[in-house]
Design an enzyme around this catalytic site. Structure first.
Site, short mmCIF file in Angstrom:
data_model
loop_
_atom_site.label_atom_id
_atom_site.label_comp_id
_atom_site.label_asym_id
_atom_site.label_seq_id
_atom_site.Cartn_x
_atom_site.Cartn_y
_atom_site.Cartn_z
N MET F 76 -23.08 -33.04 24.71
CA MET F 76 -22.16 -34.14 24.97
C MET F 76 -22.14 -34.17 26.54
O MET F 76 -21.31 -35.19 26.85
CB MET F 76 -20.69 -33.87 24.24
CG MET F 76 -20.70 -33.98 22.73
SD MET F 76 -21.29 -35.31 22.18
CE MET F 76 -22.55 -34.86 20.72
N CYS F 77 -22.74 -33.42 27.07
CA CYS F 77 -22.86 -33.66 28.52
C CYS F 77 -23.49 -34.65 29.25
O CYS F 77 -24.74 -34.91 28.99
CB CYS F 77 -23.44 -32.16 28.93
SG CYS F 77 -23.62 -31.93 30.84
N HIS F 78 -22.90 -35.48 30.11
CA HIS F 78 -23.44 -36.50 30.67
C HIS F 78 -24.40 -36.13 31.79
O HIS F 78 -24.37 -34.95 32.62
CB HIS F 78 -22.36 -37.23 31.56
CG HIS F 78 -21.17 -37.93 30.71
ND1 HIS F 78 -20.11 -37.26 30.41
CD2 HIS F 78 -21.35 -39.08 30.17
CE1 HIS F 78 -19.33 -37.85 29.71
NE2 HIS F 78 -19.94 -39.25 29.46
N ILE F 114 -19.66 -27.87 33.81
CA ILE F 114 -20.57 -27.17 32.80
C ILE F 114 -21.75 -26.62 33.38
O ILE F 114 -22.50 -25.90 33.01
CB ILE F 114 -20.52 -28.22 31.59
CG1 ILE F 114 -21.35 -27.38 30.39
CG2 ILE F 114 -21.17 -29.17 31.89
CD1 ILE F 114 -19.99 -26.38 29.90
N GLU F 115 -22.24 -27.46 34.38
CA GLU F 115 -23.38 -27.11 35.01
C GLU F 115 -23.37 -25.78 35.83
O GLU F 115 -24.32 -24.96 35.84
CB GLU F 115 -23.92 -28.13 36.15
CG GLU F 115 -24.40 -29.34 35.56
CD GLU F 115 -23.54 -30.41 34.97
OE1 GLU F 115 -22.37 -30.02 34.83
OE2 GLU F 115 -24.10 -31.52 34.23
N ASP F 129 -33.24 -10.62 30.87
CA ASP F 129 -34.87 -10.56 30.35
C ASP F 129 -35.60 -9.64 31.30
O ASP F 129 -36.58 -9.09 30.62
CB ASP F 129 -35.39 -11.99 30.55
CG ASP F 129 -36.72 -12.25 30.21
OD1 ASP F 129 -36.80 -11.60 28.84
OD2 ASP F 129 -37.55 -12.56 30.76
#
Lengths: 163, 163, 163, 163, 163, 163
Positions: F76-78, F114-115, F129
């Site tokens: 749902m992130c723009h 959120i970024e 990793d």
């Protein structure tokens, strides 16, 4: 020109440089690439039975799409809203090559040079892919910026086309 | 070599050629690219204050990641399971350039040449992006396949390094 | 046919169903789509000045590339190694439409139906995009599986073409 | 409406048309799609044990995410900043189908019709994928633009719902 | 365990390590993550009016899709053919958190641990995104590998769950 | 704070909330993550023979690139135009961990929290990793927002660093 690499901080660490305070201006860049091939290969594309074939169209479309993927490929590259891409492929039978030109435009806070260079490169790589079954030795040369407009640094044009 | 372009059908239309009947073999390809720059630019990367900086690392990592994105960029390119990628960047102060070499491997039904070429190209484009603030005129040259192994057509090695 | 939705677990929650124990077999699927447009629009593409233009090639290439992007788009879809994609566009002036057919092949543990359907859909959407400036009312219809081969469920062919 | 295909240049070659001089306006588009299935399939989704299952949610989310991927899929499509996406799925037991509606909004220089169409298409393809184990013959129909607002061409609404 | 970092060469430069000679085996990995939130936030998701809402489904689907995107995100990660992904979200009202578990499987030459960890992380980030309007202070904790099977190093299980 | 989940509609269905009427403001967010490892692992990265190695650079670059991929991962992130990303990794031998901090900026209609969280998470996953061959038990902890500026809700700063 600046005398430091803007994508590194004072410790030499990679960062995406802050462009938040730069002005929104109309920007444009044109880059070129040349792919050399066997004369027979060039003939197959431009004169032969595949005259109306999809080789050139595939390269053109790949170049246009690649311009949009640039921020996914180039780590420190800012995303931007491309407003126009045009890719032209011109066969040159004398030099046995195809000349590729890519022009990208945007309205934004950062230049669009790297999008144009990526577009020209991927168009050239696509020509390689389309023709590699007949000519594995093709060489992509002279991937370079030809001209750019807009932004704080203004207009820039390559002086020496042979550079 | 084949005498036709495998990515076109009989009508000249682009297709992803059918490799479903080809053998799964170990395949390897090495491609190179060279990026020419101002001596001062090269010095900033290799000798100056950014000696331990991220310029080379960023280009190396971008080249490795781009190998994995190749089927997204090159329209008729088959997806394949890359088993190894190695990108090397060697500064050459005499010629004022950085030599880039990318070696990719896979076990599969189709060659990995285009992945190696894409990897070398994107590493070069990333160097351009990292240094463009100080040297807009850099030129990427000699993007070409050096060697490939495996597959039906077997071993191939570039004869003329100056090609 | 199965009597349950394999992409849901016993609680009705979405999952990517486990195909790890299924056999690696040669699989193939053909899907079709039809896009209806104004007669003048169709004429512009097939008969007019743009006869050799890139409209059909762009849709064909977009369809081929979309097949490769299917697992990025369809949440529960398994990644697979596509070995062949072929997209055909056939103008039908009588019905004023373009018929699109996409055939995908793979050797793997899961079917390739959804890749063929995605490929046909994106080719149709691209035709829409290329022509929308002259004909906003185009309709994409009859996106459906025509035939599939391989895998445990074997050969399947659509019975009722009007379905 | 325009009488030429804006995504082709005068030679019929594909290009991403220049929108750099168009005004930034609030834009909105609604597209629909319908997927027909066996009555038993519809029942499994809406009435049966999977009433609260993830089938509808998965399609809804896939449709929303696909709107954001549109410029990666549709070659000549401009990137734009989507400000809103809403996907609705309405089961229609009488016609044995699910009606899908996708509404996208943006503030920008280019329309958002193709994003809405892509969103509705991918939601439909996802329903196919979720249910294909029980019903391989599902058909996606009537993928079309319902309405669009904003931009130079202004308000447009489909006249004939049966078109 | 190995006593060196396999993703670096002898010069300390990043590379995608060569797995071409490793055996194709069935591999599986389970990773977990925990997201802590305000009791009211948890209540909104699990007990309140949004009981049947899409919050959990959205996170679950995002986690499944992220597993497929892992090689695009993690630079040295090999592409692999995921054969199964399962993401479970378990609300724990006593600790005011949601426990996330992601299990991925593949048949291939390299482990699938990083896919499971990426899947659990992105499911947690999606919960954050869905709830951030009411609770900006949520914390994602304990992202870790729980168990892995297959490959040369065989079975591994976390000893100390509190680690 | 709001008392409802903006990414759900009144029926509890996921949607990308409409931000089209929000003001374009300068926005900034900083998120952190901590990855705990064996003392020997940390030593290999920071003190040992790989001092100048690419481990930290690879994580830093992966974090920067992941910020740009956020709308592809979080349903749902723009999408937004990131204007700056900075990722810092600080080894802490006493706690045997690496502290990661990611700061993202944009000028736009929606926040960039959120970024920043995705960037910090992916940098941490990349460290995992790079080091997993020697230390499979590493744990990523305390992925959280530290501070955000701009937008309607204004300045927010985490009160309790131990939260």
């Amino acid at each position: 020109m600046a005398n430091e690499l803007t994508h590194l901080d004072e410790k030499g660490q990679a960062r995406m440089v802050d462009v938040g305070d730069k002005a929104h201006t109309q920007r444009e860049a044109t880059a070129t690439a040349t792919i050399f091939m066997q004369p027979e290969t060039l003939q197959m594309i431009v004169e032969g039975k595949h005259k109306k074939g999809d080789v050139m169209a595939t390269a053109r479309i790949a170049g246009i799409m690649a311009a949009k993927r640039t921020p996914d490929l180039i780590p420190m590259c800012h995303p931007l809203m491309i407003t126009s891409v045009k890719v032209e492929l011109t066969p040159d039978p004398e030099r046995s090559c195809v000349e590729i030109s890519a022009t990208c435009k945007t309205v934004g806070q950062t230049g669009i040079e790297i999008e144009a260079l990526t577009s020209a490169s991927v168009a050239a790589l696509t020509l390689y892919d389309m023709c590699k079954a007949v000519d594995r030795g093709m060489v992509i040369d002279q991937v370079k910026l030809l001209e750019k407009k807009g932004g704080k640094s203004g207009h820039w044009q390559r002086q020496d086309e042979q550079a």
